[in-house]
Design a protein around this motif. Structure first.
Motif, short mmCIF file in Angstrom:
data_model
loop_
_atom_site.label_atom_id
_atom_site.label_comp_id
_atom_site.label_asym_id
_atom_site.label_seq_id
_atom_site.Cartn_x
_atom_site.Cartn_y
_atom_site.Cartn_z
N ILE A 145 0.86 -1.18 0.00
CA ILE A 145 0.00 0.00 0.00
C ILE A 145 0.89 1.23 0.00
CG2 ILE A 145 -1.80 1.25 1.25
CD1 ILE A 145 -2.62 -1.41 2.48
N SER A 146 0.73 2.08 -1.00
CA SER A 146 1.57 3.28 -1.10
C SER A 146 1.15 4.28 -0.02
CB SER A 146 1.39 3.93 -2.47
OG SER A 146 0.09 4.48 -2.60
N PRO A 147 2.07 5.18 0.35
CA PRO A 147 1.73 6.20 1.35
C PRO A 147 0.52 7.04 0.94
CG PRO A 147 4.10 6.11 1.02
CD PRO A 147 3.49 5.22 -0.03
N ALA A 148 0.40 7.35 -0.35
CA ALA A 148 -0.73 8.16 -0.82
C ALA A 148 -2.05 7.43 -0.62
CB ALA A 148 -0.54 8.53 -2.29
N VAL A 149 -2.07 6.14 -0.94
CA VAL A 149 -3.29 5.33 -0.76
C VAL A 149 -3.61 5.20 0.72
CG1 VAL A 149 -4.22 2.99 -0.96
CG2 VAL A 149 -3.09 4.06 -2.92
N SER A 150 -2.60 4.97 1.53
CA SER A 150 -2.81 4.83 2.97
C SER A 150 -3.41 6.10 3.57
CB SER A 150 -1.48 4.50 3.66
OG SER A 150 -1.66 4.34 5.04
N ARG A 151 -2.89 7.26 3.16
CA ARG A 151 -3.41 8.54 3.68
C ARG A 151 -4.86 8.76 3.25
NH1 ARG A 151 1.79 10.39 2.33
NH2 ARG A 151 1.02 11.13 0.31
N ALA A 152 -5.18 8.36 2.03
CA ALA A 152 -6.52 8.59 1.53
C ALA A 152 -7.53 7.61 2.11
CB ALA A 152 -6.53 8.47 0.00
N TYR A 153 -7.09 6.40 2.42
CA TYR A 153 -8.03 5.35 2.82
C TYR A 153 -8.26 5.31 4.34
CZ TYR A 153 -10.19 0.71 3.15
OH TYR A 153 -11.05 -0.33 3.41
N PHE A 154 -7.19 5.48 5.10
CA PHE A 154 -7.30 5.34 6.55
C PHE A 154 -7.49 6.69 7.24
CE2 PHE A 154 -4.68 1.63 5.30
CZ PHE A 154 -5.53 0.62 5.73
N ASP A 155 -8.12 6.66 8.43
CA ASP A 155 -8.28 7.87 9.23
C ASP A 155 -6.94 8.30 9.82
OD1 ASP A 155 -10.95 7.59 8.71
OD2 ASP A 155 -11.49 6.89 10.72
N ASP A 156 -6.85 9.57 10.14
CA ASP A 156 -5.70 10.09 10.87
C ASP A 156 -6.23 10.69 12.17
OD1 ASP A 156 -3.44 11.17 11.89
OD2 ASP A 156 -3.08 12.59 10.26
N PRO A 157 -6.22 9.92 13.26
CA PRO A 157 -6.78 10.40 14.53
C PRO A 157 -6.13 11.69 15.03
CG PRO A 157 -6.37 8.04 14.62
CD PRO A 157 -5.71 8.55 13.37
N LYS A 158 -4.83 11.85 14.74
CA LYS A 158 -4.14 13.04 15.25
C LYS A 158 -4.68 14.32 14.65
CE LYS A 158 0.25 10.78 16.38
NZ LYS A 158 1.73 10.76 16.13
N SER A 159 -4.92 14.30 13.34
CA SER A 159 -5.41 15.51 12.66
C SER A 159 -6.93 15.55 12.57
CB SER A 159 -4.82 15.60 11.25
OG SER A 159 -5.32 14.54 10.43
N GLY A 160 -7.57 14.40 12.84
CA GLY A 160 -9.01 14.34 12.72
C GLY A 160 -9.49 14.09 11.30
#
Length: 328
Positions: free
Chosen positions: A161-176
């Protein structure tokens, strides 16, 4: 060659299940206290059937008090009536359709690794109650039998899983930031924050915890432990041997291509005696009927929440089927 997994590995789902209660309120779904101190009198169960201590080579089979144990090792308890693996699979497939649309809107493709094809599964009986089948433990010990791999075709390598796909697919609890996975779930399930499957897991975990503290189960555990001790094996309850890493494999080499050593003669010896002691003490009959009694009490206690969750799942499954039909 047939491969197998240790039951404590297969039991990861039980760890998750019990963690549900550990990270939620002890007051249960509707606020009724679920602790041992406040649950009131122990629920009644039918008298134990005679003859359950018979030949352990013959499969266990009984029905009583809301519990059913079949010769094939399957167990049915009251909460099972609310489960529908087929519906849960439809839901996750519908969520995948929505997640794919979300990713395409961001100029990305959802990789096969993130495409869900089956719904969540409840732990099998041997994870909850320990080994049951004498013939199985003679071959696998405390391992979960796994069908042999298909030797005619090579499995496709797991896609990274590329970093771009990971950022788009999964939540980021720190930033909301909310990812496509959560967006898809919210679109399909709306404001339903506690789906039926989660309620079932919560109540199942509560019933297992309550049963484990029940005097009748404790007595059966003590009798089982004494039976094991008579054969030279010191374990306090039937779930402990499958987690005894000093026993599992016991020094045998790991075959080429395998991840675990095969069950050793010592492991099989303990597992065989384990099943025999369960039969001698009617442990399985006791623990399943007591668990069923607590489940029935919780179903009555939380009947409104369960009914509302059932209605919500029906609506969600209907919407998911429409999505899947449109995606064909």
């Amino acid at each position: 060659m047939r491969r197998s997994r240790l039951l404590w590995v297969a039991g990861a789902s039980l760890t998750v299940l019990t963690a549900v209660v550990g990270c939620s309120s002890s007051e249960g779904i509707t606020g009724a206290k679920g602790t041992a101190e406040s649950r009131g009198p122990e629920p009644s169960i039918p008298a134990l059937s005679t003859g359950m201590e018979g030949d352990p080579s013959k499969p266990v089979s009984f029905r009583g008090g809301g519990a059913v144990v079949r010769p094939d090792g399957s167990v049915t308890l009251p909460l099972d009536a609310y489960e529908s693996p087929e519906d849960e699979t439809v839901l996750v497939k519908g969520e995948t359709v929505l997640a794919e649309k979300c990713m395409r809107a961001k100029g990305l493709t959802l990789p096969p690794t993130l495409k869900l094809t089956s719904g969540p599964q409840s732990p099998p009986p041997y994870v909850l109650f320990g080994v049951i089948d004498l013939a199985a433990v003679k071959e696998f010990g405390y391992r979960e039998p796994v069908p042999p791999a298909n030797t005619t075709s090579r499995p496709e390598p797991r896609q990274k899983i590329s970093p771009a796909v990971s950022r788009a697919y999964f939540d980021d609890p720190k930033s909301g930031r909310t990812g496509c996975e959560s967006e898809a779930r919210k679109k399909l399930r709306g404001g339903n924050q506690t789906p039926l499957f989660m309620i079932i897991q919560q109540l199942t975990a509560q019933s297992l915890s309550a049963a484990n503290g029940d005097s009748r189960v404790k007595h059966a555990q003590s009798r089982w432990s004494a039976c094991m001790k008579d054969s030279g094996f010191a374990y306090p309850d039937p779930l402990k041997p499958a987690h005894d890493r000093s026993l599992l494999g016991r020094g045998l080499p790991i075959p080429a291509g395998a991840t675990l050593p095969p069950p050793s003669p010592a492991e099989i010896e303990v597992a065989v005696q384990d099943v025999k002691c369960k039969r001698k003490t009617a442990y399985l009959q006791t623990v399943t009927m007591v668990t069923a009694a607590y489940q029935q009490a919780y179903i009555e206690r939380d009947s409104l929440s369960l009914h509302e969750a059932q209605q919500a799942r029906t609506r969600e499954v209907r919407a998911a089927r429409r999505l899947l039909e449109a995606a064909k």
